[in-house]
Every structure is written in C-alpha cells, then in structure tokens.
Write a protein that holds these residues in place. Structure first.
Motif, short mmCIF file in Angstrom:
data_model
loop_
_atom_site.label_atom_id
_atom_site.label_comp_id
_atom_site.label_asym_id
_atom_site.label_seq_id
_atom_site.Cartn_x
_atom_site.Cartn_y
_atom_site.Cartn_z
N ASN A 88 -29.46 -30.30 -1.89
CA ASN A 88 -29.86 -29.10 -2.63
C ASN A 88 -28.75 -28.52 -3.50
O ASN A 88 -28.84 -27.37 -3.94
CB ASN A 88 -30.37 -28.04 -1.66
N TYR A 89 -27.73 -29.30 -3.77
CA TYR A 89 -26.66 -28.89 -4.69
C TYR A 89 -27.04 -29.36 -6.09
O TYR A 89 -26.95 -30.55 -6.41
CB TYR A 89 -25.31 -29.47 -4.26
N GLU A 90 -27.43 -28.42 -6.94
CA GLU A 90 -27.95 -28.77 -8.26
C GLU A 90 -26.92 -29.45 -9.15
O GLU A 90 -27.27 -30.26 -10.01
CB GLU A 90 -28.47 -27.51 -8.96
N ASN A 91 -25.63 -29.15 -8.97
CA ASN A 91 -24.60 -29.71 -9.84
C ASN A 91 -24.16 -31.12 -9.44
O ASN A 91 -23.44 -31.78 -10.18
CB ASN A 91 -23.36 -28.80 -9.87
N ILE A 92 -24.57 -31.57 -8.26
CA ILE A 92 -24.21 -32.92 -7.84
C ILE A 92 -25.05 -33.92 -8.61
O ILE A 92 -26.28 -33.86 -8.61
CB ILE A 92 -24.40 -33.12 -6.32
N ASP A 93 -24.38 -34.84 -9.28
CA ASP A 93 -25.09 -35.83 -10.09
C ASP A 93 -25.18 -37.18 -9.38
O ASP A 93 -26.25 -37.66 -9.08
CB ASP A 93 -24.37 -35.98 -11.44
N LYS A 94 -24.04 -37.76 -9.09
CA LYS A 94 -24.02 -39.11 -8.53
C LYS A 94 -23.14 -39.16 -7.29
O LYS A 94 -22.06 -38.56 -7.26
CB LYS A 94 -23.50 -40.09 -9.60
N VAL A 95 -23.60 -39.87 -6.28
CA VAL A 95 -22.80 -40.12 -5.08
C VAL A 95 -22.35 -41.57 -5.12
O VAL A 95 -23.17 -42.50 -5.11
CB VAL A 95 -23.59 -39.83 -3.80
N ILE A 96 -21.05 -41.76 -5.20
CA ILE A 96 -20.46 -43.10 -5.24
C ILE A 96 -19.92 -43.39 -3.85
O ILE A 96 -18.94 -42.77 -3.42
CB ILE A 96 -19.33 -43.17 -6.28
N ASP A 97 -20.57 -44.27 -3.12
CA ASP A 97 -20.18 -44.46 -1.72
C ASP A 97 -19.56 -45.82 -1.47
O ASP A 97 -20.11 -46.86 -1.83
CB ASP A 97 -21.40 -44.28 -0.80
N LEU A 98 -18.38 -45.79 -0.88
CA LEU A 98 -17.72 -47.01 -0.42
C LEU A 98 -18.46 -47.54 0.81
O LEU A 98 -18.87 -46.75 1.67
CB LEU A 98 -16.28 -46.72 -0.03
N ASN A 105 -18.77 -56.33 2.59
CA ASN A 105 -19.50 -55.96 1.38
C ASN A 105 -18.55 -55.93 0.18
O ASN A 105 -18.42 -54.93 -0.52
CB ASN A 105 -20.16 -54.58 1.54
N LEU A 106 -17.86 -57.05 -0.03
CA LEU A 106 -16.81 -57.10 -1.04
C LEU A 106 -17.34 -56.81 -2.45
O LEU A 106 -16.69 -56.11 -3.24
CB LEU A 106 -16.11 -58.46 -1.02
N LEU A 107 -18.53 -57.34 -2.78
CA LEU A 107 -19.09 -57.13 -4.11
C LEU A 107 -19.34 -55.66 -4.37
O LEU A 107 -18.97 -55.12 -5.42
CB LEU A 107 -20.39 -57.93 -4.26
N LYS A 108 -19.96 -54.97 -3.40
CA LYS A 108 -20.22 -53.54 -3.56
C LYS A 108 -18.90 -52.76 -3.61
O LYS A 108 -18.76 -51.81 -4.38
CB LYS A 108 -21.07 -53.02 -2.41
N TYR A 109 -17.95 -53.17 -2.78
CA TYR A 109 -16.65 -52.51 -2.73
C TYR A 109 -15.98 -52.51 -4.10
O TYR A 109 -15.53 -51.48 -4.61
CB TYR A 109 -15.76 -53.20 -1.71
N PHE A 110 -15.95 -53.67 -4.76
CA PHE A 110 -15.31 -53.76 -6.07
C PHE A 110 -16.14 -53.05 -7.15
O PHE A 110 -15.58 -52.45 -8.08
CB PHE A 110 -15.09 -55.22 -6.45
#
Length: 360
Positions: A88-98, A105-110
């Motif tokens: 519910n945080y309107e200003n949050i756009d994208k969550v980039i998760d390691l 998960n080397l491909l996702k990690y890089f």
C-alpha cells in the motif's frame, strides 16, 4: 556453530572489510541539489529478506517519499516479502529482489545487478552502512547522488535514540541531504508502518472475533516464539501466562503462532495461525496490546500501531525495541514480574489510537 555457519560468518567478515571503504571519498562537495522536485527516481538498498529488517526500513521510505513527493522508489532487497509489506505504499515502483540462494540461481542473481546498472536513478541510498551488498549496489548503480549509509559521528552523540536500527538510517540520510543544500531537519522520525487498508483492518476485526468468541472484552495478544537464543524457555512463558491470566481475568488472551506452528504455552490460549503477513497484522491491529520477544512479529505488531511490549533477554534493547504508540522494550533479566504488570497496566489504561489516514 556449524561448519556452514562458520563459513558464512567468515564470508561476511571478508566482504565487509573489502567494501567498508566504498564511497568514503565519493561525495562531491560542489554538487548542490537545487530543487527537490528534480528527484524522480530513488533506489533504496536493503538486501535482507527478514520480516523485521524489511519493516524497519519503512520509516526511511516514509522520509524519502515525504521529502521527494514526486519520486518513485525502487527497493533492492532479498526474498519475496517486500512486495507484501509495501503493498500500500503508492511511491514504491519496483522491488528488485536478490535470490536467497544465489549459487542456485546464478542467472537471476546476475540479472538483478544488471537491472540496477541499467536503470537511471537520481539518488541511490544504502540503508545499513555495514551491508556489503548494499554498498556495492549503490556504487554499481547509475545514480547522480550516492549515499552509502555512513554516519557523520556528530548525530550519534546528539540524538539519544540514534542507536535504533529504524532511526539511524534516517538521521544519516538527513545529514547527507544537508551536504546537498537541504535545511537540517529535527522532525520526529515516523513509526514503522504496514499501511493496513480500512478493509484489511475490518477483516482483522472479524477474524479476532472468531478467535476470541467474545468481542465485548479487550484483548491481549501474545507471541511466545522467537528465533535462537531470543526465544524464552517454556517454563518462563508458562509462569508468565498463569500470572497474566490471573491479573487480567476479564480480558481475552490470545496467541499468534509462528510459521513453525509451535507454542511455548502448549496452545493453552485461543490461537491464530496464518502465513499471510498482512492478515496477521490486521488481527494484531485490533488487539489492545501485543507482548512478545524480539522478533519479526514484534516489529509487525509495532507497524500496525498496536502498543507493543518487547521482551528482551539477549538482543540490544536500544537498537531493536518497539517505539511509538505507548510501546516499550523490557529487559526481563533486570525487571521483575511486578514491573511487568506496572508497565502493562500503564499501557492498557492509556488505551490506543488507531489512525489509517492513508488507508486504501
């Protein structure tokens, strides 16, 4: 300590030593931020996946979005909880998760690191100055202004609450902004905030009524579990539960269960189990007081504005104690049972105020 844990501790120590000086000489003193409306995109780095640690950055997120109301914020984190917490945080756009296990998960990690480099940011912020991944992410980012989370040393002396893990990132960022030409801020730091919606809060009330089967009474919520040495023994909880039942005989007393579905009071109280963080938070939001050891659940209770009593035995109280809304951290080694009830009575007599002014 197991072999894998020792290796992990050693790895972290090495990485901290390698990254601790990143950004130390990065600040360009001739750069001045003329207009805060120029800040459109911000990266906040807290590569940690634990519930408590993610909730503890909500004051900083609120600070950033208040200062730069036109900005969109990307979060660089770990795991899958952040989209739920910041729903519910309107200003949050994208969550980039390691990924939690990068070597599996080397491909996702890089790809995560590549995405940070590709996206243009106006400001990149590292929350914890001791986070190697956080410092690296800020350094690696394509941002005009880079804040690595370092303290100026002076604020730590002046502010009595500086040691708190939710507050010192805000104080440090405020100090950084003064170097960009912003006026010094002495505003009270915001509380942790899950930003429950009105509908979530209402649904939590229905859930609580089903658990207690008596909505005419006030409710005390217990959380008897915690990880590792923070978890108080069953004998401590058994004794406490007997005492609290006697002292507050006209209250509902319920227990929120951890994901492990265990109870230190042998399930004697009516209990609630869920894997949904927001559902648990909504239930706790409708109770009158939350009592539990230092844990992610303690911070969740604090984030829904329920008066929270944190029971501390090994953790640093000044660093992790709940604050605001009559909340308090209690050192159980230094306090007696009589002290507990004085504290509980004071909180319960004060009542609480629920405000969801930004609810959706």
């Amino acid at each position: 300590m197991g072999v894998l844990k020792k290796i992990n501790v050693f790895r972290r120590s090495v990485m901290r030593n390698l990254t601790k000086n990143i950004g130390k000489a990065n600040f360009q003193r001739d750069i001045v931020l003329v207009d805060k409306n120029d800040i459109k995109r911000v990266l906040i780095c807290r590569p940690n996946g634990r519930l408590g640690n993610l909730l503890l950055i909500t004051p900083l997120v609120q600070e950033v979005t208040e200062i730069f109301p036109n900005c969109k914020v990307d979060l660089f984190v770990k795991g899958t909880l952040a989209p739920i917490i910041f729903e519910n945080y309107e200003n949050i756009d994208k969550v980039i998760d390691l990924p939690k296990k990068p070597f599996k998960n080397l491909l996702k990690y890089f790809n995560v690191w590549i995405s940070i480099k590709r996206r243009k940011y106006d400001i990149a912020i590292n929350v914890d100055q001791n986070s190697s991944s956080g410092r690296l992410a800020v350094q690696f980012s394509n941002a005009k202004y880079k804040f690595f989370g370092d303290s100026d040393g002076e604020t730590q002396i002046v502010k009595s609450d500086y040691d708190h893990i939710a507050k010192y990132p805000v104080y440090n960022f405020r100090n950084y902004l003064t170097k960009l030409g912003f006026p010094k801020s002495n505003k009270i730091i915001a509380p942790l905030d899950l930003k429950l919606s009105l509908s979530e809060f209402a649904e939590g009330k229905k859930t609580l009524n089903r658990v207690t089967k008596n909505n005419s009474r006030r409710t005390i919520c217990l959380f008897t579990y915690a990880t590792g040495t923070k978890c108080l023994p069953e004998i401590w909880w058994e004794d406490f539960y007997k005492a609290i039942k006697k002292e507050y005989a006209d209250y509902n007393i319920i227990e929120v269960l951890p994901i492990e579905n265990v109870s230190q009071i042998a399930f004697q109280a009516p209990s609630f189990y869920s894997k949904d963080i927001r559902e648990i938070g909504a239930l706790i939001a409708n109770t009158d007081i939350f009592i539990g050891a230092d844990s992610g659940m303690m911070h969740l209770a604090s984030s829904v504005q329920t008066p929270t009593v944190g029971l501390f035995s090994v953790s640093e109280l000044k660093k992790y104690e709940p604050y605001d809304n009559c909340s308090i951290g209690v050192n159980i080694i230094k306090r007696s049972k009589k002290d507990y009830f004085k504290i509980l009575n004071k909180i319960l007599n004060n009542g609480k105020l629920k405000i969801y002014s930004k609810a959706v």
